[in-house]
Scaffold this motif. Sequence first.
Motif, mmCIF file in Angstrom:
data_model
loop_
_atom_site.group_PDB
_atom_site.id
_atom_site.type_symbol
_atom_site.label_atom_id
_atom_site.label_comp_id
_atom_site.label_asym_id
_atom_site.label_seq_id
_atom_site.Cartn_x
_atom_site.Cartn_y
_atom_site.Cartn_z
ATOM 1 N N LEU A 157 22.731 5.481 17.385
ATOM 2 C CA LEU A 157 23.740 4.407 17.327
ATOM 3 C C LEU A 157 24.868 4.606 18.341
ATOM 4 C CD1 LEU A 157 24.606 3.225 13.699
ATOM 5 C CD2 LEU A 157 23.574 1.936 15.576
ATOM 6 N N PRO A 158 25.478 5.801 18.378
ATOM 7 C CA PRO A 158 26.582 5.974 19.333
ATOM 8 C C PRO A 158 26.164 5.694 20.777
ATOM 9 C CG PRO A 158 26.529 7.799 17.788
ATOM 10 C CD PRO A 158 25.301 6.995 17.523
ATOM 11 N N GLN A 197 25.854 1.985 21.194
ATOM 12 C CA GLN A 197 27.160 1.318 21.153
ATOM 13 C C GLN A 197 27.960 1.542 22.435
ATOM 14 O OE1 GLN A 197 28.143 2.943 17.356
ATOM 15 N NE2 GLN A 197 27.924 0.973 16.307
ATOM 16 N N LYS A 198 27.755 2.698 23.049
ATOM 17 C CA LYS A 198 28.414 2.923 24.346
ATOM 18 C C LYS A 198 27.906 1.921 25.372
ATOM 19 C CE LYS A 198 29.055 7.856 24.362
ATOM 20 N NZ LYS A 198 28.509 9.042 24.996
ATOM 21 N N GLN A 241 26.664 -0.962 24.689
ATOM 22 C CA GLN A 241 27.187 -2.269 24.256
ATOM 23 C C GLN A 241 28.608 -2.476 24.812
ATOM 24 O OE1 GLN A 241 28.179 -2.371 20.106
ATOM 25 N NE2 GLN A 241 27.427 -4.476 19.851
ATOM 26 N N ARG A 242 29.405 -1.436 24.691
ATOM 27 C CA ARG A 242 30.782 -1.516 25.181
ATOM 28 C C ARG A 242 30.806 -1.717 26.693
ATOM 29 N NH1 ARG A 242 33.100 4.048 24.910
ATOM 30 N NH2 ARG A 242 31.943 4.040 26.862
ATOM 31 N N SER A 248 23.303 -6.298 20.739
ATOM 32 C CA SER A 248 24.162 -6.251 19.558
ATOM 33 C C SER A 248 23.368 -6.556 18.296
ATOM 34 C CB SER A 248 25.310 -7.257 19.695
ATOM 35 O OG SER A 248 26.068 -6.937 20.830
ATOM 36 N N ILE A 263 21.386 -3.533 17.380
ATOM 37 C CA ILE A 263 22.273 -2.518 16.791
ATOM 38 C C ILE A 263 22.550 -2.872 15.330
ATOM 39 C CG2 ILE A 263 24.623 -1.574 16.824
ATOM 40 C CD1 ILE A 263 24.534 -1.701 19.867
ATOM 41 N N GLU A 264 22.805 -4.137 15.089
ATOM 42 C CA GLU A 264 23.098 -4.583 13.730
ATOM 43 C C GLU A 264 21.887 -4.316 12.817
ATOM 44 O OE1 GLU A 264 25.830 -5.365 12.446
ATOM 45 O OE2 GLU A 264 25.165 -6.120 10.495
ATOM 46 N N THR A 281 19.118 0.837 25.864
ATOM 47 C CA THR A 281 20.304 1.684 26.060
ATOM 48 C C THR A 281 20.299 2.342 27.438
ATOM 49 O OG1 THR A 281 20.469 2.111 23.701
ATOM 50 C CG2 THR A 281 21.526 3.707 25.146
#
Length: 725
Positions: free
Chosen positions: A617-618, A621-622, A624-625, A652, A655-656, A708
């Motif tokens: 996940l991290p 999310q990186k 994603q950011r 996103s 990820i959800e 990713t």
Amino acid sequence: MSSAARAAAIELIARKSPLPLEDRSTNVPEVFGANVFGLEQMRTRLPESAYQALRSCMERGQQLDADLADLVANEMKEWAIERGATHFTHWFQPMTGSTAEKHDSFVGFSDGKVMMEFSGKALIKGEPDASSFPSGGLRATFEARGYTAWDPTSPAFIRETTSGATLCIPTAFCSWTGEALDEKTPLLRSAEALNRAALRLLRVLGDTRTGYVYPTLGCEQEYFLIDRDFYVLRPDLVATGRTLFGAKPPKGQELEDHYFGSIPRRVLSFMQETEQELWKLGVPVKTRHNEVAPTQYELAPIFERSTIAADHNMLAMEVLKQVAQRHGFQCLLHEKPYAGINGSGKHNNWSMSTDTGENLLEPGSSPGENMRFVVVLAAVLRAVDTYADLLRAAIAHAGNDHRLGANEAPPAILSVYLGEQLTEVVESLVHGKQGDSRRVGTMQLGVTTLPPLPRDATDRNRTSPFAFTGNKFEFRAVGSSQTPSKPNTVLNSIVADSLEFLAAEIEKRRAGKSLEAAVNDVVAEVFKKHERIIFNGNGYSSEWHQEAAKRGMPNVPNSVDALLAWGNAKNVELFSRLSVLSPKESESRMHIQLEAYAKAIAIEGQSALSVARTMILPAAQKTQRDVAESIAAAKALGLDVSRQFERLHALSATIERCVVAIDELNGKFEHAEGHSGDTLSHAKLYRDEVVPAMVKLREHADVLETLTDDSYWPLPKYRELLFVQ
Ligand code: ADP
Ligand code: MG
């Protein structure tokens, strides 16, 4: 663990070279068995009378008396000390599926001086605290003691490490009330049962010469190697032995360029050292080669008496793991380290030999040998058909669930492959008709000879779980990580039962008939009744699954259901009648394995949760950011960002979904953990709730891997694990 660590590992691994072997001898006969206190050592070291007494104990599997034990222990100690040993241990196989040892040094005091001592008592009996080993209810908690007893049929050996050496004494492990707490004791008992039954049958067939019969075993051991620098970056592999995540690599095993290909040099160096070590331990390793999947290999020994071969396979698995570490590898014995890539099995080649050197599954060339062969063949077919559920139970555990039934390993339906020609022989005996291809004439047992069976052709069918390969059966559904003791205990027992059955039936029909006629009748009946078990076609096909269902053959695709067979009345009765397992011992096996299943899945669930939450996940999310920031920048310039936005949306959304799947797995896991029911319902919760939730989480996580930023991804990817070496 970071993505930088992954990048560093790739660079490091690419530059590694093979480890030179300092201590390699090319004089194999000299090296072979050098670390074994075998017959050779005993003969040269013991007085003749003691040697003869020991041999007879070994052959009959009897306990040594105290004086003899002291004598043997002393010589064993002297020999071990000469070879650098300072410690000894009883080496046993608790029901954990692996081996256990508790070391003691030879150190003792006499008149205030240190001396090295080892008594006969210490040789023949040990008392490890048994409370930490699974007993499945055999041992009440207030009576935690268990004892190990030397199994003199298996010679003592020395295990060397770079820092020292230990004398290992193969032992059986029992509770104080005499119940078997291990895998070895039932195997020894089953070999005894097989001997009794086979001898009885041979006598009925007029054989007065054979003194004893023993089961033989050759284990083809498959395994994967992974570089240690990758391994430590995969917490899932470290905790569970398999990868719980990993997107499909661009190249898998489609090209089939690995199988029997040239062995990578670092791997070859590892194999050579493994062989040296195993030869010293008296393990007759013969074959090494690449297997079908990338980074998958096989090691196969020459077959031996199965009680010894089982010990030797356990040793081989230990040595593979230890030597791999020295060479910077991790040896993966798990049945399915990588999803979508072939898994590993342990082909269990099984037959029976006589003390006169004959193989009972060798068709032979004379009518008499042929008759014996056909009777034994009938016994095996009857055994597999009658006890298919038990054979299935013997190979049931969490790891093997990934193989059986997947299209790469034999299906969970236990059919027997005989090959066309032998099948015609069977048919001609059943129906009294000539084989279609005329290769088989009308068989008259004891009078006509079988046509020569082409041995090559018999090994072609790799989709069969139980194949006749010329002069032995190959049980291919055994898992790579499993102890061979369990499947062989079952095989020996079910065949013993059938040999007894055939012997009794033939005796009954002898009245007023020739032996040949009686045998013919019985064999024809047995073949007729159990013919459905024969299947020579493609075991992977859906047609076979339908056909097998029509034939009424069991197809149990998961361990939990399969393990229930240990409790079936007919199986409990079989083991008890043959004195292989008491009803209590049978039941304990079921409980222990259901518990082991639940534990294995619990560890997987926990590991999946932690890797997904803290690594996958991290990283996603990186990315994603990053994407969101870059879209914002482009938008500020007034550019059209609709496509980029779609991609951000897709990322996103995944990820959800992954977060939802994590929560779901967590819920199922906690439900299973907190459940207070019996072992069976516990195992079922793991199977029905935790496993599917893990599969779902993996789906989403593997999609995230493809979305990713590669430089953020901390887990070495399949393409690296399988192709960077
Ligand atoms: P394949 O399976 O490719 O035909 P082999 O016939 O050489 O290969 O044997 C595979 C394994 O079967 C080896 O470990 C071998 O020792 C073992 N084997 C051969 N004969 C017997 C036997 N009579 N009993 C048990 N195992 C056997
Ligand atoms: Mg084979």
